[in-house]
Design a protein around this motif. Structure first.
Motif, PDB file in Angstrom:
ATOM      1  N   GLY A  12       3.230  40.790 -14.347  1.00 18.95           N
ATOM      2  CA  GLY A  12       2.111  40.238 -13.943  1.00 18.95           C
ATOM      3  C   GLY A  12       1.224  39.435 -14.825  1.00 18.95           C
ATOM      4  N   GLY A  13       2.093  38.667 -15.798  1.00 23.80           N
ATOM      5  CA  GLY A  13       1.524  37.680 -16.628  1.00 23.80           C
ATOM      6  C   GLY A  13       0.884  36.264 -15.735  1.00 23.80           C
ATOM      7  N   SER A  14      -0.036  35.805 -16.787  1.00 23.14           N
ATOM      8  CA  SER A  14      -0.772  34.502 -16.134  1.00 23.14           C
ATOM      9  C   SER A  14       0.146  33.468 -16.540  1.00 23.14           C
ATOM     10  N   LYS A  15      -0.412  32.239 -16.142  1.00 24.63           N
ATOM     11  CA  LYS A  15       0.093  30.961 -16.731  1.00 24.63           C
ATOM     12  C   LYS A  15      -0.123  30.954 -18.076  1.00 24.63           C
ATOM     13  N   ALA A  16      -1.231  31.459 -18.636  1.00 22.78           N
ATOM     14  CA  ALA A  16      -1.773  31.358 -19.952  1.00 22.78           C
ATOM     15  C   ALA A  16      -0.753  32.241 -20.740  1.00 22.78           C
ATOM     16  N   LEU A  25      10.818  34.972 -34.428  1.00 20.06           N
ATOM     17  CA  LEU A  25      11.612  34.870 -32.994  1.00 20.06           C
ATOM     18  C   LEU A  25      11.316  35.910 -32.085  1.00 20.06           C
ATOM     19  N   ILE A  26      11.000  37.189 -32.490  1.00 23.10           N
ATOM     20  CA  ILE A  26      10.554  38.237 -31.900  1.00 23.10           C
ATOM     21  C   ILE A  26       9.244  38.236 -31.595  1.00 23.10           C
ATOM     22  N   ILE A  27       8.344  38.333 -32.823  1.00 21.54           N
ATOM     23  CA  ILE A  27       7.007  38.446 -32.927  1.00 21.54           C
ATOM     24  C   ILE A  27       6.144  37.486 -32.252  1.00 21.54           C
ATOM     25  N   GLY A  28       6.750  36.291 -32.107  1.00 23.85           N
ATOM     26  CA  GLY A  28       6.114  35.048 -31.559  1.00 23.85           C
ATOM     27  C   GLY A  28       6.115  35.202 -30.313  1.00 23.85           C
ATOM     28  N   PRO A  29       7.023  35.196 -29.631  1.00 19.17           N
ATOM     29  CA  PRO A  29       6.644  35.150 -28.134  1.00 19.17           C
ATOM     30  C   PRO A  29       5.712  36.372 -27.611  1.00 19.17           C
ATOM     31  N   LEU A  30       6.082  37.393 -28.063  1.00 16.91           N
ATOM     32  CA  LEU A  30       5.328  38.726 -27.912  1.00 16.91           C
ATOM     33  C   LEU A  30       3.762  38.699 -28.164  1.00 16.91           C
ATOM     34  N   ALA A  31       3.454  37.769 -29.376  1.00 13.61           N
ATOM     35  CA  ALA A  31       2.023  37.443 -29.798  1.00 13.61           C
ATOM     36  C   ALA A  31       1.498  36.575 -28.814  1.00 13.61           C
ATOM     37  N   GLY A  32       2.344  35.723 -28.589  1.00  7.75           N
ATOM     38  CA  GLY A  32       1.914  34.243 -27.900  1.00  7.75           C
ATOM     39  C   GLY A  32       1.501  34.992 -26.120  1.00  7.75           C
ATOM     40  N   ALA A  33       2.181  35.790 -25.759  1.00  4.92           N
ATOM     41  CA  ALA A  33       1.978  36.229 -24.517  1.00  4.92           C
ATOM     42  C   ALA A  33       0.777  37.072 -24.514  1.00  4.92           C
ATOM     43  N   VAL A  34       0.851  37.975 -25.519  1.00  5.11           N
ATOM     44  CA  VAL A  34      -0.448  38.880 -25.606  1.00  5.11           C
ATOM     45  C   VAL A  34      -1.668  38.058 -25.635  1.00  5.11           C
ATOM     46  N   LEU A  35      -1.692  37.182 -26.687  1.00  7.00           N
ATOM     47  CA  LEU A  35      -2.884  36.274 -26.589  1.00  7.00           C
ATOM     48  C   LEU A  35      -3.421  35.504 -25.798  1.00  7.00           C
ATOM     49  N   GLY A  36      -2.310  34.860 -24.957  1.00  2.00           N
ATOM     50  CA  GLY A  36      -2.352  34.149 -23.546  1.00  2.00           C
ATOM     51  C   GLY A  36      -3.118  35.122 -22.655  1.00  2.00           C
ATOM     52  N   GLU A  37      -2.605  36.207 -22.516  1.00  2.00           N
ATOM     53  CA  GLU A  37      -3.006  37.029 -21.329  1.00  2.00           C
ATOM     54  C   GLU A  37      -4.571  37.576 -21.762  1.00  2.00           C
ATOM     55  N   VAL A  55      -6.781  35.889 -23.465  1.00  2.00           N
ATOM     56  CA  VAL A  55      -7.584  34.616 -23.399  1.00  2.00           C
ATOM     57  C   VAL A  55      -7.966  34.500 -21.670  1.00  2.00           C
ATOM     58  N   HIS A  56      -6.974  34.811 -20.940  1.00  2.00           N
ATOM     59  CA  HIS A  56      -7.068  34.906 -19.648  1.00  2.00           C
ATOM     60  C   HIS A  56      -7.963  35.952 -19.069  1.00  2.00           C
ATOM     61  N   GLY A  57      -8.296  36.836 -19.878  1.00  2.00           N
ATOM     62  CA  GLY A  57      -9.342  37.682 -19.445  1.00  2.00           C
ATOM     63  C   GLY A  57      -8.796  39.114 -18.981  1.00  2.00           C
ATOM     64  N   SER A  58      -7.373  39.283 -19.287  1.00  2.00           N
ATOM     65  CA  SER A  58      -6.750  40.668 -18.917  1.00  2.00           C
ATOM     66  C   SER A  58      -7.209  41.762 -19.983  1.00  2.00           C
ATOM     67  N   SER A  59      -6.942  42.957 -19.703  1.00  2.57           N
ATOM     68  CA  SER A  59      -7.193  44.233 -20.520  1.00  2.57           C
ATOM     69  C   SER A  59      -6.321  44.198 -21.714  1.00  2.57           C
ATOM     70  N   MET A  60      -6.313  44.725 -22.732  1.00  2.00           N
ATOM     71  CA  MET A  60      -5.259  44.956 -23.687  1.00  2.00           C
ATOM     72  C   MET A  60      -4.124  45.729 -23.173  1.00  2.00           C
ATOM     73  N   ALA A  61      -4.137  46.629 -22.489  1.00  4.06           N
ATOM     74  CA  ALA A  61      -2.965  47.173 -21.866  1.00  4.06           C
ATOM     75  C   ALA A  61      -2.251  46.472 -21.022  1.00  4.06           C
TER      76      ALA A  61
END
Length: 159
Positions: free
Chosen positions: A78-82, A103-115, A117-123
């Motif tokens: 359910g991820g957004s483009k962000a 290499l593991i934390i970077g994409p995880l953190a980037g996806a979480v932060l992007g989501e 920023v997009h306005g999604s809930s923390m969950a």
């Protein structure tokens, strides 16, 4: 001169295989360059139309699969483009910011932060982060398999 040639060829193959794990390295292009190095140091005569066609198709599939499989993991959860953009940025800078685990934390953190920023809930953001991780691992497996196939085909072709 043969020893130098083999050092260059094996070095490029090693760099390429490492690129399957570390996205900042050239990966498939380094392996492809190894074929040219072999031709320059030894001979191009062993390579024909089918060798170059098969290897080029594998490289194209690798580039498409690398982005598509990673994005699939984010989109499946359910991820957004962000979050796709954040995950991609995280893949690129994570290993430099946190060398051992970036290499593991970077994409995880980037996806979480992007989501976020997009306005999604923390969950939802964590769910998408998890999808990013699955996509990264799936992409890495695909890259390793295809790059090993490139190398195996190369050695079959020259022997």
């Amino acid at each position: 001169m043969d020893i130098i040639g083999w050092i260059v060829v094996i070095g490029l193959i090693g760099l390429g295989l490492a690129g399957a794990i570390f996205p900042i390295l050239p990966g498939a292009l380094a392996i492809y360059a190894a074929f040219f190095a072999y031709g320059l140091f030894f001979t191009f005569s062993k390579f024909g139309f089918w060798f170059w066609t098969i290897q080029t198709l594998i490289v194209i599939v690798l580039f498409v699969a690398d982005y598509a499989v990673s994005a699939w993991g984010v989109k499946k959860y359910g991820g957004s483009k962000a979050s796709v953009v954040g995950s991609t940025i995280g893949i690129m800078i994570g290993p430099f910011v946190i060398p051992a685990f970036g290499l593991i934390i970077g994409p995880l953190a980037g996806a979480v932060l992007g989501e976020l920023v997009h306005g999604s809930s923390m969950a939802q953001a964590w769910k998408v982060g998890w999808g990013s991780m699955l996509g990264l691992f799936a992409s890495t497996v695909v890259k390793v398999l295809l790059q090993v196939a490139m190398v195996v085909l190369f050695f079959i072709w020259i022997l």
